[in-house]
Scaffold this active site. Structure first.
Site, mmCIF file in Angstrom:
data_model
loop_
_atom_site.group_PDB
_atom_site.id
_atom_site.type_symbol
_atom_site.label_atom_id
_atom_site.label_comp_id
_atom_site.label_asym_id
_atom_site.label_seq_id
_atom_site.Cartn_x
_atom_site.Cartn_y
_atom_site.Cartn_z
ATOM 1 N N LYS A 178 0.859 -1.189 0.000
ATOM 2 C CA LYS A 178 0.000 0.000 0.000
ATOM 3 C C LYS A 178 0.891 1.234 0.000
ATOM 4 O O LYS A 178 1.498 1.573 1.007
ATOM 5 C CB LYS A 178 -0.896 0.048 1.252
ATOM 6 N N GLY A 231 6.592 5.528 8.391
ATOM 7 C CA GLY A 231 5.666 6.658 8.466
ATOM 8 C C GLY A 231 5.832 7.376 9.781
ATOM 9 O O GLY A 231 6.909 7.354 10.385
ATOM 10 N N SER A 232 4.749 7.988 10.245
ATOM 11 C CA SER A 232 4.843 8.797 11.463
ATOM 12 C C SER A 232 4.849 7.909 12.707
ATOM 13 O O SER A 232 4.383 6.766 12.687
ATOM 14 C CB SER A 232 3.661 9.762 11.534
ATOM 15 N N ASN A 233 5.340 8.498 13.791
ATOM 16 C CA ASN A 233 5.406 7.790 15.059
ATOM 17 C C ASN A 233 3.994 7.412 15.546
ATOM 18 O O ASN A 233 3.766 6.287 16.001
ATOM 19 C CB ASN A 233 6.120 8.688 16.079
ATOM 20 N N GLY A 236 2.615 4.614 13.349
ATOM 21 C CA GLY A 236 3.418 3.406 13.605
ATOM 22 C C GLY A 236 3.017 2.725 14.910
ATOM 23 O O GLY A 236 2.920 1.498 14.981
ATOM 24 N N GLU A 253 9.648 1.997 10.974
ATOM 25 C CA GLU A 253 10.625 3.083 10.873
ATOM 26 C C GLU A 253 9.823 4.374 10.926
ATOM 27 O O GLU A 253 9.005 4.624 10.049
ATOM 28 C CB GLU A 253 11.419 2.945 9.563
ATOM 29 N N CYS A 287 13.309 11.442 6.856
ATOM 30 C CA CYS A 287 13.312 10.959 8.246
ATOM 31 C C CYS A 287 14.682 11.208 8.879
ATOM 32 O O CYS A 287 14.801 11.305 10.092
ATOM 33 C CB CYS A 287 12.914 9.502 8.331
ATOM 34 N N GLU A 388 9.205 16.092 15.737
ATOM 35 C CA GLU A 388 9.511 16.060 14.307
ATOM 36 C C GLU A 388 8.656 17.101 13.576
ATOM 37 O O GLU A 388 7.434 17.029 13.581
ATOM 38 C CB GLU A 388 9.231 14.657 13.741
HETATM 39 O O1 TXE Z 1 2.180 9.879 7.720
HETATM 40 P P1 TXE Z 1 1.415 8.530 8.117
HETATM 41 P P2 TXE Z 1 1.672 11.125 6.859
HETATM 42 C C1 TXE Z 1 5.816 11.924 9.569
HETATM 43 C C2 TXE Z 1 6.112 13.385 9.331
HETATM 44 C C3 TXE Z 1 4.878 13.883 8.654
HETATM 45 C C4 TXE Z 1 3.794 13.066 9.345
HETATM 46 C C5 TXE Z 1 2.504 12.898 8.601
HETATM 47 O O2 TXE Z 1 6.312 14.022 10.570
HETATM 48 O O3 TXE Z 1 4.664 15.255 8.852
HETATM 49 O O4 TXE Z 1 4.412 11.810 9.539
HETATM 50 O O5 TXE Z 1 2.699 12.260 7.345
HETATM 51 C C6 TXE Z 1 -0.383 4.817 6.056
HETATM 52 N N1 TXE Z 1 -2.951 1.867 9.406
HETATM 53 N N2 TXE Z 1 6.390 11.062 8.561
HETATM 54 O O6 TXE Z 1 0.294 11.520 7.246
HETATM 55 O O7 TXE Z 1 0.003 8.826 8.442
HETATM 56 C C7 TXE Z 1 -0.481 6.003 5.112
HETATM 57 O O8 TXE Z 1 -1.541 5.816 4.191
HETATM 58 C C8 TXE Z 1 -2.059 1.524 8.462
HETATM 59 C C9 TXE Z 1 7.708 10.580 8.822
HETATM 60 O O9 TXE Z 1 1.889 10.822 5.447
HETATM 61 O O10 TXE Z 1 2.238 7.865 9.154
HETATM 62 C C10 TXE Z 1 0.903 5.994 4.478
HETATM 63 O O11 TXE Z 1 0.962 4.994 3.462
HETATM 64 N N3 TXE Z 1 -1.462 2.415 7.656
HETATM 65 C C11 TXE Z 1 8.036 9.429 7.961
HETATM 66 C C12 TXE Z 1 1.795 5.604 5.653
HETATM 67 O O12 TXE Z 1 0.947 4.922 6.577
HETATM 68 C C13 TXE Z 1 -1.756 3.719 7.807
HETATM 69 C C14 TXE Z 1 7.589 9.506 6.547
HETATM 70 C C15 TXE Z 1 2.438 6.794 6.374
HETATM 71 O O13 TXE Z 1 1.424 7.686 6.753
HETATM 72 C C16 TXE Z 1 -2.681 4.141 8.781
HETATM 73 C C17 TXE Z 1 6.258 10.035 6.423
HETATM 74 C C18 TXE Z 1 -3.286 3.155 9.610
HETATM 75 N N4 TXE Z 1 -4.158 3.463 10.564
HETATM 76 C C19 TXE Z 1 5.727 10.814 7.405
HETATM 77 N N5 TXE Z 1 -2.786 5.495 8.706
HETATM 78 C C20 TXE Z 1 9.476 8.998 8.035
HETATM 79 N N6 TXE Z 1 9.753 8.018 8.891
HETATM 80 O O14 TXE Z 1 10.309 9.485 7.292
HETATM 81 C C21 TXE Z 1 -1.960 5.895 7.714
HETATM 82 N N7 TXE Z 1 -1.350 4.832 7.171
#
Ligand code: TXE
Length: 499
Positions: A178, A231-233, A236, A253, A287, A388
């Protein structure tokens, strides 16, 4: 400006080797100018049922293909990515906004990963060990887990996908992926490359949709045995909680609050270059982005002045223009988050030296641009030094000595990447030992990971797993211990050792 072909615009799920239309769609925007690029499928959970069924069947066959042959296919994927590198890079800039030079670097990372993981097809090493009994053979081997789910973000839409899918595939798993809804074109392009390279149908499946629906359906599906998430903390943690409830393996991560340390003996020009590249590259949306500079008091003023001067030369605009150094932010939500932290920083008493505002770029008035920003007089407990921000914002934190610098680096909930600029070899070795992050750089910024080393971090950054490097195989394999007794009699371990 490049234009998307009608084929590229036509986004469909890729399930069981077929491109499947989804009637519900949502728009995807170009962050450089706010214009609609295409419509992306907004799938429902039934798409995951379909993908899981196809993956379950395909995986059984795929696991039976000798690993060196599986690897040969990855090698072909690498060749195709190389042939298409320029187009992939342009599409990446179009959907994500990062400047074209960085997009090329990201695509190259994917190519490197293909060749590296293709090499793993002839290794996938287990161990042979002596047995405690006579005429008995003992070994361990890696086995595929089965069907794996990968959930990727928008900030490295192709590199992160390769860090996860390539080790999974070479190990004999089938993948359901996804991608982030912000960056659908890299997912389509990579799926197409797999198809052209001849990957059997069902071994990789791409399902577009929201995290809440599709991400959740992946976590809940009993056929999917591993979730690898970046993705985000906050998200995650949610993913891990759900996976924990179902005893599902999960690799996370989740970003960082990375620092560059500049000691009084540092090459200041080099440090400024390192800070610029790691703080403002990908508009601070990495990140591993440097969002804190921890500087010795003796060189604080000099570093600040030189950094400020260098920041004034950064050109901001459409990443497809090769003269641009800083591209747009991904979307309005990203901008709003950065603006919120600018206000927080000011309220906390930090000194806003430069930047701090949304920017309008001529002819790109609807793009999402933000000024490169520098705060000084920041203390380590301020929220802008702890949380972050994910934008082009750097906080300068002054310290009195080396020990204080290390302590300041470590006093955050994340642990991804850190860097130190110094000429003192003793400090170099102490720093690489005492910095508590998963990645440490000496005399370089906080970014620049190479794919054959483990990528990931400690504390709030992850849960002990690593993307890339040989360590990535641990996420997608189970260990099996095998004992072969050729003594012709029943020998009992720990009991018959004297016989
Ligand atoms: O992240 P999300 P977003 C951080 C960064 C950024 C913030 C928001 O601070 O401003 O996150 O970004 C999927 N169950 N990072 O909203 O929501 C989502 O569809 C399963 C840091 O984009 O964490 C996407 O594919 N999956 C980071 C992925 O998770 C879910 C990189 C990341 O989305 C979900 C990106 C759920 N309930 C953002 N909800 C880094 N480590 O570099 C969302 N997703």
């Amino acid at each position: 400006m490049i234009t998307l072909t009608s084929k590229e615009k036509n986004l469909k799920n890729f399930i069981n080797g077929e491109w499947i239309e989804v009637s519900s769609k949502e728009k995807v925007y170009n962050p450089a100018n706010g214009e609609v690029l295409a419509e992306i499928p907004n799938s429902d959970a039934a798409a995951i049922d379909m993908a899981a069924e196809s993956a379950r069947i395909a995986q059984k066959e795929w696991a039976g293909v000798p690993a060196p042959q599986r690897a040969e296919l990855l090698y072909k994927v690498g060749i195709k990515m190389k042939e298409q590198k320029e187009r992939l890079s342009q599409l990446l800039t179009l959907e994500n906004g990062k400047v074209i030079e960085e997009a090329r670097g990201e695509v190259q990372e994917g190519i490197d990963m293909a060749f590296y993981m293709a090499g793993e097809g002839r290794r996938l090493f287990g161990q042979t060990t002596p047995s405690e009994l006579k005429d008995k053979f003992a070994m361990s081997q890696r086995c595929p887990v089965g069907v794996v789910g990968i959930i990727t973000p928008w900030n490295f839409p192709i590199a992160i996908a390769t860090w996860k899918s390539f080790p999974a595939i070479v190990s004999g798993n089938a993948v359901i992926w996804k991608p982030s809804s912000e960056t659908p074109f890299m997912a389509k392009a990579l799926a197409k490359i797999f198809e052209e390279a001849g990957l059997p149908k069902g071994v990789i499946n791409v399902v577009y949709g929201s995290g809440a629906t599709i991400g959740q359906a992946m976590i809940n599906h009993e056929a999917i045995r591993v979730i690898s998430f970046t993705g985000s903390n906050e998200t995650g943690r949610q993913v891990a909680t759900e996976c924990g409830r179902q005893l599902k393996k999960v690799s996370l991560e989740m970003g960082g609050k990375n620092a560059v340390i500049v000691m009084e003996d540092a090459d200041i020009d080099l440090a400024v270059e390192g800070i610029l590249w790691s703080a403002f590259g990908t508009s601070g949306q990495r990140c591993t982005a440097c969002s804190r500079v921890i500087v010795h008091k003796d060189v604080r003023k000099e570093l600040e002045n030189r950094l400020l001067k260098a920041m004034k030369d950064l050109t901001i605009g459409d990443g497809l223009n090769p003269n641009i150094k800083v591209g747009p932010i991904i979307n309005q939500a990203g901008l709003d988050k950065i603006l919120k932290y600018i206000e927080i920083g000011k309220e906390e008493g930090a000194n806003l030296v430069t930047g701090g505002k949304q920017l309008t770029v001529e002819n790109y008035e609807n793009g999402f641009y933000f000024e490169p920003t520098l705060f000084s007089d920041v203390t380590i407990d301020m929220r802008i030094a702890q949380e972050e921000i994910f934008g082009p914002v750097v906080s300068l934190i002054e310290v009195n000595d080396f020990d204080e610098a290390i302590a300041a680096n470590n006093k955050v909930k994340y642990g991804l990447s850190s860097s130190i600029f110094t000429q003192d070899v003793n400090r170099v070795f102490k720093a690489q030992r005492d910095l508590d992050t998963g990645i440490v750089y000496v005399n370089a910024g906080t970014t620049g990971a190479e794919i054959h080393l483990p990528f990931g971090g400690t504390k709030g950054t992850g849960n002990g797993h690593r993307d890339s490097g040989v360590q990535a195989l641990d996420v997608f394999t189970e260990w099996k211990a095998v004992y072969v007794d050729y003594s012709g009699k029943l020998q009992r371990a720990q009991i018959d050792t004297d016989a």
